[in-house]
Design an enzyme around this catalytic site. Sequence first.
Site, PDB file in Angstrom:
ATOM      1  N   TRP A 131       0.839  -1.209   0.000  1.00 20.56           N
ATOM      2  CA  TRP A 131       0.000   0.000   0.000  1.00 20.56           C
ATOM      3  C   TRP A 131       0.868   1.251   0.000  1.00 20.56           C
ATOM      4  CZ3 TRP A 131      -1.821   2.821   4.849  1.00 20.56           C
ATOM      5  CH2 TRP A 131      -0.879   2.702   5.878  1.00 20.56           C
ATOM      6  N   ASP A 132       2.159   1.077   0.277  1.00 15.55           N
ATOM      7  CA  ASP A 132       3.111   2.191   0.236  1.00 15.55           C
ATOM      8  C   ASP A 132       2.918   2.997  -1.050  1.00 15.55           C
ATOM      9  OD1 ASP A 132       3.974   0.070   1.907  1.00 15.55           O
ATOM     10  OD2 ASP A 132       6.032   0.793   1.907  1.00 15.55           O
ATOM     11  N   GLU A 157       0.892  -2.063  12.615  1.00 14.84           N
ATOM     12  CA  GLU A 157       1.135  -3.512  12.630  1.00 14.84           C
ATOM     13  C   GLU A 157       1.536  -4.034  14.013  1.00 14.84           C
ATOM     14  OE1 GLU A 157       3.942  -4.133   9.455  1.00 14.84           O
ATOM     15  OE2 GLU A 157       2.328  -4.399   7.993  1.00 14.84           O
ATOM     16  N   LYS A 184       2.872   1.430  15.995  1.00 13.85           N
ATOM     17  CA  LYS A 184       4.056   1.415  15.137  1.00 13.85           C
ATOM     18  C   LYS A 184       4.092   2.645  14.232  1.00 13.85           C
ATOM     19  CE  LYS A 184       6.220  -1.575  11.628  1.00 13.85           C
ATOM     20  NZ  LYS A 184       6.010  -2.769  10.785  1.00 13.85           N
ATOM     21  N   GLN A 185       2.934   2.993  13.684  1.00  7.91           N
ATOM     22  CA  GLN A 185       2.913   4.039  12.643  1.00  7.91           C
ATOM     23  C   GLN A 185       1.527   4.665  12.560  1.00  7.91           C
ATOM     24  OE1 GLN A 185       3.297   0.423  10.053  1.00  7.91           O
ATOM     25  NE2 GLN A 185       2.757   1.909   8.487  1.00  7.91           N
TER      26      GLN A 185
HETATM   27  C1  BGC Z   1       6.102  -5.971   7.449  1.00 10.18           C
HETATM   28  C2  BGC Z   1       4.877  -6.549   6.791  1.00 10.18           C
HETATM   29  C3  BGC Z   1       5.330  -7.465   5.678  1.00 10.18           C
HETATM   30  C4  BGC Z   1       6.277  -8.516   6.215  1.00 10.18           C
HETATM   31  C5  BGC Z   1       6.808  -9.471   5.178  1.00 10.18           C
HETATM   32  C6  BGC Z   1       7.039  -7.067   7.890  1.00 10.18           C
HETATM   33  O1  BGC Z   1       8.207  -6.491   8.386  1.00 10.18           O
HETATM   34  O2  BGC Z   1       5.769  -5.187   8.544  1.00 10.18           O
HETATM   35  O3  BGC Z   1       4.064  -5.513   6.279  1.00 10.18           O
HETATM   36  O4  BGC Z   1       4.233  -8.043   5.043  1.00 10.18           O
HETATM   37  O5  BGC Z   1       7.384  -7.885   6.802  1.00 10.18           O
HETATM   38  O6  BGC Z   1       7.332  -8.857   4.060  1.00 10.18           O
HETATM   39  C1  BGC Z   2       5.065  -1.184   7.436  1.00 10.13           C
HETATM   40  C2  BGC Z   2       4.019  -1.369   6.372  1.00 10.13           C
HETATM   41  C3  BGC Z   2       4.682  -1.231   5.017  1.00 10.13           C
HETATM   42  C4  BGC Z   2       5.837  -2.193   4.880  1.00 10.13           C
HETATM   43  C5  BGC Z   2       6.601  -2.009   3.596  1.00 10.13           C
HETATM   44  C6  BGC Z   2       6.174  -2.187   7.210  1.00 10.13           C
HETATM   45  O1  BGC Z   2       7.170  -2.001   8.173  1.00 10.13           O
HETATM   46  O2  BGC Z   2       4.508  -1.374   8.716  1.00 10.13           O
HETATM   47  O3  BGC Z   2       3.014  -0.384   6.526  1.00 10.13           O
HETATM   48  O4  BGC Z   2       3.750  -1.466   4.025  1.00 10.13           O
HETATM   49  O5  BGC Z   2       6.740  -1.996   5.942  1.00 10.13           O
HETATM   50  O6  BGC Z   2       7.200  -0.752   3.542  1.00 10.13           O
END
Ligand code: BGC
Ligand code: BGC
Length: 791
Positions: A356-357, A499, A613-614
Amino acid sequence: MISYSRGKGNLENWVVSEELFQPDSLGKSEAIMYLGNGYMGLRSAAEEPYMKEVRNLFANGTFNKAGENEVTELPNIADVTRLDIRIDGDRFSLEFGKTKEYIKQLNIKTAELMRSFVWTSPKGKVLQFEFKRFVSLDNLHLIGMKMFVKSLTDPVHISFDTGIDAQMSNSGAQHFLEGERRIFDKKDIQLIQTTRESKIDVVISSTHKVFVNDVESINEPEMNMARRKVWLTYNIKLEPNDRLEVEKLTTVYTSRDNDLDFTEYTTRHLREKSLSDLRNCAIKGYESNFQLHKEAWNNLIWSSYELEINSENPYDLLALRFSLYHLTIMAPAHDDRMGIAAKGLSGEGYKGHSFWDTEIFILPFFTFSNPAVAKSLLTYRYFCLEGARKKARENGFSGAMFPWESAWPPDGEVTPNLGDIDIVTGEPTKIWSGFIEQHISADIAFAIYQYFNVTADQEFMNHYGYEVIFDTANFWVSRLEWNEGKQAYHINNVIGPDEYKEHVNNNAFTNYMVFFNMKLAIRYYETLMKEKPSILKKLITKFDMNKAYSLWKAKVGKIYLPQPRAEDFVIPQDDTYLTLKEIDLTKYKNQKKLRTIYRDYNSEQINAIQVTKQADILLMLYLLNQTFISEAVPLSNAVKEANFYYYERKTLHDSSLSLSTHSILASEIGDTDLAYSLFRKATEVDLGPRMDTSDEGIHAASIGGIWKATVFGFAGVRVVDGKLRINPKLPKQWRHLKFKIHWQGQPITLVLSHTTFSIKVENKKKIEFELNNHIYECDDVLNIDFEYING
Ligand code: BGC
Ligand code: BGC
């Protein structure tokens, strides 16, 4: 050590440099100075090898699965940058001898990497080195490299190996079958690799020219081959002050390329194409190719975006340019079957996947500044619809449930299942995001809505946009859970943007975004019914539109939307958040490294603490404020402020996506000092002086956020349900800000200071906009004095 002030004269605020070589901190400059053009990304590892280097070359879209139990990832293709150099038979390395005047720099204006130093060998010979490199924006397949060496004191014998090395891997995972290698005319070399599972051919061809004191050397190189490797060895004698100059040009082609001009694909055709392009480039030579590349940057990027900031901290302008540089090189503008990866094309982190970034943090820049690229990125999501439908079916839902992580469109969901160590159990943690982080479907709907409002691109909507919005609404209809006691639809067991809270019920962000997604579907359906029923008819072949519409209508009004608490206006992030235990977060708020909370707690324990977290609720307030459902959302200033201060205290900004949203919200509630300090922190995520920030790659969303915090935060630009609104809140450090946006097909340039505002409408087509609550029209140029309108 990173420095920001190396650029002088017309390069002021255009240069990022590293002025000390630290063999244990190589990742920083490799990643933040990486080169690319959306087609490929080349990490900026040094030519001579080092133990801790990460040498990466990625070609966008060439996803492959390294093994049965792995998810697909972007493979690290063969390397062409490594040069093994010997001086009088001894290996050259900055870890030996003495180095003076070391400088490695990225010139953002010309997108060129440069490294230079004076090196004294262990035997006391003094040599001057300079390396240059670019990845062309003019010819997307081309990499150019140059090396200069001058012996300053003694006659030396220099020899170097240069070629194509396919002994590369992704942290050990091997993606390629060994292919053919060949040397043509003792000069041009070629290597073919094929991905093991996805069967994509990659053809790399390189050629060299060697000059001593500007005269082309006639020394023939030795020719070598080994497993997965082909290279030439040159041996040259230099007298004191002789100058050696080596040019290496490389072309990269893959069978996924969409610009191949032969009708039937064969590897032979691809090989010929790669070689003929290389030979054409070689005729021009490094300098002419570089000139074309430089002009492309100037014409397509810098002259087109027209960004200027006059700040008492010149670094701010550099940071914005750095952001535009990276946004350009990460975006596959050439191919709408590809997305933007969370790390751009700068490293292996997140395996080249799109999150979603893109829609929430990166796309807004393109929607407002380069709509053609935004369209391409949203078309990519359209192509991901089949995978989204498959994911919905597999999970027992209907409609389109977009993958949390995406790669090649038909791959569908590609989130890995296992992640980092759990400090309590010692086992890898289960990754839940691929199953229950579901808000992405509504985020994509939001991004399409925003794109349509800003661009008025009806064509895109007819072909792609409506279908995505309708079918995500269909997914939500099947996802909602009826709660008999509350007489409302709930959304249970999800992860919201925060998250640190897994398996929560009614994450406010998710529920509100779902509400918006369904309302949007209803709205578009009703408009089409009146104005363009033929578009609806076309969609009937995909799903029962009438039934879908009645289900949206029947359910949307009963979605549970968490309301602000009566006593303090705080909206609960989910059903239990506000009841969780509170701990002193100071230590983590002041942390130097991210995610230090994991040193003390595991995920389960973090789940039970009021820690975020965010940006989550705050992001929801910011997004929905731009929509036609704003009445359904508690958006008064009092609510915004209450939630901002409540959640800012609980938010660790442990994801780089977070700071820019908090900065925008701080601007919105008038706390400009805090907004500026959050903006600065956001710029430092990658560009800052810390050397361990970007080893796995740059943070693409944070880089998009730098632009967002500037244009949406400080300039206060918003498109609220199709209307352009501007409420500038320049920080006191900034004297002036200029940028260009595309508003409904027409470029407009805005210039702001603390007291003045000016707008220039390029095509002289009349526009209407709101500035600090006053409505204006303009079809040319308008200058407004703030003191006058505010007084
Ligand atoms: C992120 C998740 C991601 C997962 C695997 C985690 O660090 O927070 O958004 O889906 O890594 O890539
Ligand atoms: C974030 C997610 C993000 C992912 C990829 C994770 O650490 O919590 O929101 O989509 O990183 O950048």
